[in-house]
Write an enzyme that holds these catalytic residues in place. Structure first.
Site, PDB file in Angstrom:
ATOM      1  N   TYR A  82       0.681  -1.312  -0.035  1.00  0.00           N
ATOM      2  CA  TYR A  82      -0.014   0.099  -0.026  1.00  0.00           C
ATOM      3  C   TYR A  82       0.808   1.270  -0.125  1.00  0.00           C
ATOM      4  O   TYR A  82       0.418   2.071  -0.744  1.00  0.00           O
ATOM      5  CB  TYR A  82      -1.110  -0.007   1.116  1.00  0.00           C
ATOM      6  CG  TYR A  82      -2.298  -0.996   1.031  1.00  0.00           C
ATOM      7  CD1 TYR A  82      -2.949  -0.459   0.213  1.00  0.00           C
ATOM      8  CD2 TYR A  82      -2.014  -2.130   1.190  1.00  0.00           C
ATOM      9  CE1 TYR A  82      -4.352  -1.275  -0.051  1.00  0.00           C
ATOM     10  CE2 TYR A  82      -3.187  -3.420   0.936  1.00  0.00           C
ATOM     11  CZ  TYR A  82      -4.372  -2.767   0.274  1.00  0.00           C
ATOM     12  OH  TYR A  82      -5.175  -3.613   0.030  1.00  0.00           O
ATOM     13  N   VAL A  95     -10.187   4.225  -4.570  1.00  0.00           N
ATOM     14  CA  VAL A  95      -9.657   4.495  -3.262  1.00  0.00           C
ATOM     15  C   VAL A  95      -8.601   5.630  -3.320  1.00  0.00           C
ATOM     16  O   VAL A  95      -8.167   6.252  -2.655  1.00  0.00           O
ATOM     17  CB  VAL A  95      -8.753   3.240  -2.580  1.00  0.00           C
ATOM     18  CG1 VAL A  95      -9.950   2.369  -2.195  1.00  0.00           C
ATOM     19  CG2 VAL A  95      -7.810   2.811  -3.222  1.00  0.00           C
ATOM     20  N   ASP A  96      -8.369   5.923  -4.860  1.00  0.00           N
ATOM     21  CA  ASP A  96      -7.468   7.152  -5.075  1.00  0.00           C
ATOM     22  C   ASP A  96      -8.243   8.664  -4.955  1.00  0.00           C
ATOM     23  O   ASP A  96      -9.653   8.481  -4.385  1.00  0.00           O
ATOM     24  CB  ASP A  96      -6.931   7.229  -6.645  1.00  0.00           C
ATOM     25  CG  ASP A  96      -8.147   7.334  -7.388  1.00  0.00           C
ATOM     26  OD1 ASP A  96      -9.019   8.241  -7.393  1.00  0.00           O
ATOM     27  OD2 ASP A  96      -7.982   6.454  -8.485  1.00  0.00           O
ATOM     28  N   HIS A  98     -15.255   2.342  -1.266  1.00  0.00           N
ATOM     29  CA  HIS A  98     -14.279   1.207  -0.725  1.00  0.00           C
ATOM     30  C   HIS A  98     -13.253   1.939   0.048  1.00  0.00           C
ATOM     31  O   HIS A  98     -12.157   1.389   0.144  1.00  0.00           O
ATOM     32  CB  HIS A  98     -14.027   0.585  -2.193  1.00  0.00           C
ATOM     33  CG  HIS A  98     -15.048  -0.243  -2.705  1.00  0.00           C
ATOM     34  ND1 HIS A  98     -14.856  -0.917  -3.904  1.00  0.00           N
ATOM     35  CD2 HIS A  98     -16.196  -0.725  -2.113  1.00  0.00           C
ATOM     36  CE1 HIS A  98     -16.105  -1.561  -4.167  1.00  0.00           C
ATOM     37  NE2 HIS A  98     -16.850  -1.376  -3.190  1.00  0.00           N
ATOM     38  N   CYS A 132     -10.307   0.103  17.219  1.00  0.00           N
ATOM     39  CA  CYS A 132     -10.694   0.228  18.707  1.00  0.00           C
ATOM     40  C   CYS A 132     -11.415   1.732  18.905  1.00  0.00           C
ATOM     41  O   CYS A 132     -12.108   1.749  19.851  1.00  0.00           O
ATOM     42  CB  CYS A 132      -9.212   0.461  19.371  1.00  0.00           C
ATOM     43  SG  CYS A 132      -8.360   1.993  18.978  1.00  0.00           S
ATOM     44  N   CYS A 149      -1.232   1.854  16.197  1.00  0.00           N
ATOM     45  CA  CYS A 149      -2.314   2.724  16.890  1.00  0.00           C
ATOM     46  C   CYS A 149      -1.818   3.466  17.895  1.00  0.00           C
ATOM     47  O   CYS A 149      -1.500   2.815  18.902  1.00  0.00           O
ATOM     48  CB  CYS A 149      -3.783   1.880  17.019  1.00  0.00           C
ATOM     49  SG  CYS A 149      -4.877   2.955  17.660  1.00  0.00           S
ATOM     50  N   CYS A 200      -4.373   2.243  21.142  1.00  0.00           N
ATOM     51  CA  CYS A 200      -4.622   0.733  21.313  1.00  0.00           C
ATOM     52  C   CYS A 200      -3.333  -0.086  21.035  1.00  0.00           C
ATOM     53  O   CYS A 200      -3.020  -1.195  21.636  1.00  0.00           O
ATOM     54  CB  CYS A 200      -5.780  -0.046  20.973  1.00  0.00           C
ATOM     55  SG  CYS A 200      -5.529  -0.557  19.242  1.00  0.00           S
ATOM     56  N   ASN A 221     -17.690   2.918 -20.961  1.00  0.00           N
ATOM     57  CA  ASN A 221     -16.835   1.729 -20.646  1.00  0.00           C
ATOM     58  C   ASN A 221     -16.594   1.180 -22.180  1.00  0.00           C
ATOM     59  O   ASN A 221     -17.459   1.469 -22.784  1.00  0.00           O
ATOM     60  CB  ASN A 221     -17.493   0.721 -19.995  1.00  0.00           C
ATOM     61  CG  ASN A 221     -16.478  -0.203 -19.351  1.00  0.00           C
ATOM     62  OD1 ASN A 221     -15.569  -0.873 -20.038  1.00  0.00           O
ATOM     63  ND2 ASN A 221     -16.711  -0.629 -18.040  1.00  0.00           N
TER      64      ASN A 221
HETATM   65  P1  OAD Z   1     -12.365  -3.326 -12.684  1.00  0.00           P
HETATM   66  O1  OAD Z   1     -10.872  -3.514 -12.619  1.00  0.00           O
HETATM   67  O2  OAD Z   1     -13.038  -4.665 -11.985  1.00  0.00           O
HETATM   68  O3  OAD Z   1     -13.063  -2.818 -13.782  1.00  0.00           O
HETATM   69  C1  OAD Z   1     -12.512  -1.671 -14.594  1.00  0.00           C
HETATM   70  C2  OAD Z   1     -13.378  -1.288 -15.607  1.00  0.00           C
HETATM   71  O4  OAD Z   1     -12.947  -0.383 -16.373  1.00  0.00           O
HETATM   72  C3  OAD Z   1     -13.601  -2.506 -16.889  1.00  0.00           C
HETATM   73  O5  OAD Z   1     -14.849  -2.627 -17.121  1.00  0.00           O
HETATM   74  C4  OAD Z   1     -12.800  -1.829 -18.224  1.00  0.00           C
HETATM   75  O6  OAD Z   1     -13.386  -2.218 -19.156  1.00  0.00           O
HETATM   76  C5  OAD Z   1     -13.228  -0.293 -17.843  1.00  0.00           C
HETATM   77  N1  OAD Z   1     -12.073   0.703 -18.366  1.00  0.00           N
HETATM   78  C6  OAD Z   1     -10.805   0.268 -18.633  1.00  0.00           C
HETATM   79  N2  OAD Z   1     -10.260   1.366 -19.423  1.00  0.00           N
HETATM   80  C7  OAD Z   1     -10.981   2.317 -19.161  1.00  0.00           C
HETATM   81  C8  OAD Z   1     -11.150   3.663 -19.636  1.00  0.00           C
HETATM   82  N3  OAD Z   1     -10.045   4.262 -20.378  1.00  0.00           N
HETATM   83  N4  OAD Z   1     -12.336   4.393 -19.440  1.00  0.00           N
HETATM   84  C9  OAD Z   1     -13.414   3.848 -18.924  1.00  0.00           C
HETATM   85  N5  OAD Z   1     -13.485   2.379 -18.538  1.00  0.00           N
HETATM   86  C10 OAD Z   1     -12.316   2.009 -18.528  1.00  0.00           C
HETATM   87  O7  OAD Z   1     -12.414  -1.959 -11.605  1.00  0.00           O
HETATM   88  P2  OAD Z   1     -13.888  -1.945 -10.514  1.00  0.00           P
HETATM   89  O8  OAD Z   1     -15.024  -2.015 -11.416  1.00  0.00           O
HETATM   90  O9  OAD Z   1     -13.551  -0.419 -10.156  1.00  0.00           O
HETATM   91  O10 OAD Z   1     -12.486  -3.212  -4.457  1.00  0.00           O
HETATM   92  O11 OAD Z   1     -13.453  -2.935  -9.318  1.00  0.00           O
HETATM   93  C11 OAD Z   1     -14.562  -2.831  -8.409  1.00  0.00           C
HETATM   94  C12 OAD Z   1     -13.660  -3.085  -7.093  1.00  0.00           C
HETATM   95  O12 OAD Z   1     -13.150  -4.254  -7.408  1.00  0.00           O
HETATM   96  C13 OAD Z   1     -12.823  -2.011  -6.659  1.00  0.00           C
HETATM   97  O13 OAD Z   1     -13.186  -1.052  -5.897  1.00  0.00           O
HETATM   98  C14 OAD Z   1     -11.676  -2.933  -5.875  1.00  0.00           C
HETATM   99  C15 OAD Z   1     -11.767  -4.312  -6.468  1.00  0.00           C
HETATM  100  O14 OAD Z   1     -11.442  -5.196  -5.806  1.00  0.00           O
HETATM  101  C16 OAD Z   1     -11.978  -2.831  -3.386  1.00  0.00           C
HETATM  102  O15 OAD Z   1     -10.844  -2.554  -3.324  1.00  0.00           O
HETATM  103  C17 OAD Z   1     -12.742  -3.020  -2.245  1.00  0.00           C
END
Ligand code: OAD
Length: 251
Positions: free
Chosen positions: A68, A104-105, A120, A132, A154, A157, A220
Site C-alpha cells: 500500500y 480509493v484514489d 471502498h 478500537c 495505533c 491501543c 466503458n
Molecule cells: P475493474 O478492474 O473490475 O474494472 C475496470 C473497468 O474499467 C472495466 O470494465 C474496464 O473495461 C473499464 N475501463 C478500462 N479502461 C477504461 C477507460 N479508459 N475508461 C473507462 N473505463 C475503462 O475495476 P472496478 O469495477 O472499479 O474493490 O472494481 C471494483 C472493485 O473491485 C474495486 O473498487 C476494488 C476491486 O477489488 C476494493 O478495493 C474493495
C-alpha cells in the site's frame, strides 16, 4: 454519427438529480491500474487474498503495508485526467449531483469534485486494525515513508495501523452505503463510468436506479453486466467521452 452521445445528453439535459458511480476505469488514463484488466489489472498480478484481506494482513502486515505504501507513492505521481475534470464540471449543472466512487484514489477530489462518497475507502488514510475507536485516523505522512518496516501502531491501543480501504470479506461503511443507496433511489439519471460491475453491493446501484425509474448511461470501452440494463452505452475511454458528453449537454 454521435454513437449515443446525443441520447445520453438528452437524458442529462432533462435531469434534475444525477448519481454517478465510478470505478477503476475512470483513473486508468491517469496511470492508475485497474483491478481486472487481463494484463495490467492489480488482481491479475497480485494476490488479493494476501494483499486485500484482514487474514492476509494478519499473516504478513509488513508485506501488505509495503504494497500500500507503493500504491500511495504511485498516487502521489499521477494527476486527474480529463474524465475526472469533466465530472467535476458537470456538478454545477444539476440540482443534485451525487458522485459515488469505488476508487480509493483521491483524483476526483483533486479534479475539483466537491462531495465524493468513497464506497471502498481512501488509500491515503489509515485506521486502527482493531477498530478500537471505530473511526478512521488520518495518518501523518512520515509514518509511511519506510514501507518495508512493520506498519506503525495505533496511538490508542497499540494494534497495527492499516490503510482505510475496504478489504475482501469486510462490510462497507454504513454511512457511505446509505448515501449511495439514497442517491441511486432518487436520481433521474445514473451515470456509470469505468466499472466492471462485478463487486457488490456497488454493482447493484445501477439496478436500484433503473428500478426507481432512472435512465442508466454507461461509459466503458467494454460491455459489462450493467450494459444489459443501460439505456445508453457509450463505448470508449472516459477521458475522451466524458468531456464530449459535457459539451453535448451544454450545447
Ligand atoms: P475493474 O478492474 O473490475 O474494472 C475496470 C473497468 O474499467 C472495466 O470494465 C474496464 O473495461 C473499464 N475501463 C478500462 N479502461 C477504461 C477507460 N479508459 N475508461 C473507462 N473505463 C475503462 O475495476 P472496478 O469495477 O472499479 O474493490 O472494481 C471494483 C472493485 O473491485 C474495486 O473498487 C476494488 C476491486 O477489488 C476494493 O478495493 C474493495
Amino acid at each position: 454519427m454521435d454513437n449515443g452521445l446525443e441520447q445520453a445528453a438528452s437524458y442529462l439535459r432533462n435531469a434534475r438529480r444525477v448519481a454517478v458511480l465510478t470505478g477503476a476505469g475512470v483513473s486508468k488514463e491517469s496511470g492508475v491500474p485497474t483491478y481486472r484488466d487481463a494484463l495490467t489489472g492489480l488482481w491479475s498480478r497480485y494476490s488479493f487474498e494476501e494483499l486485500a484481506s484482514p487474514e492476509g494482513f494478519q499473516r504478513n502486515p509488513a508485506a501488505v503495508w509495503t504494497w500500500y505504501t507503493e500504491r500511495r507513492e504511485q498516487l502521489a505521481h499521477v494527476e486527474p485526467n480529463p474524465g475526472h475534470i469533466a465530472l467535476a464540471q458537470f456538478e454545477a449543472l444539476f440540482e443534485r449531483w451525487d458522485l459515488i466512487t469505488q476508487n480509493v484514489d483521491d483524483l476526483h477530489e483533486r479534479a475539483g469534485s466537491a462531495r465524493v462518497c468513497h464506497l471502498h475507502g481512501r488509500l491515503m488514510e489509515t485506521k486502527c486494525f482493531a477498530d478500537c475507536r471505530g473511526a478512521p485516523t488520518l495518518i501523518a505522512p512520515e509514518a509511511f515513508v519506510n514501507g518495508a518496516q512493520p506498519p506503525p501502531t495505533c496511538p490508542y491501543c497499540g494494534s497495527w495501523l492499516r490503510p482505510n480501504v475496504v478489504w475482501f470479506g469486510e462490510m462497507l461503511a454504513l454511512n457511505d452505503l446509505i448515501i449511495a443507496q439514497d442517491a441511486a433511489e432518487e436520481c433521474d439519471v445514473m451515470l456509470v463510468v469505468g466499472t466492471s460491475g462485478l463487486v457488490f453491493p456497488a454493482a447493484n446501484l445501477p439496478n436500484t436506479a433503473a428500478q426507481n425509474g432512472a435512465a442508466v448511461i454507461e461509459i466503458n470501452p467494454e460491455a459489462t453486466d450493467i450494459s444489459r440494463i443501460a439505456n445508453v452505452s457509450l463505448r470508449g475511454p472516459s477521458g475522451t467521452l466524458l468531456p464530449m458528453l459535457l459539451e453535448w449537454v451544454r450545447a
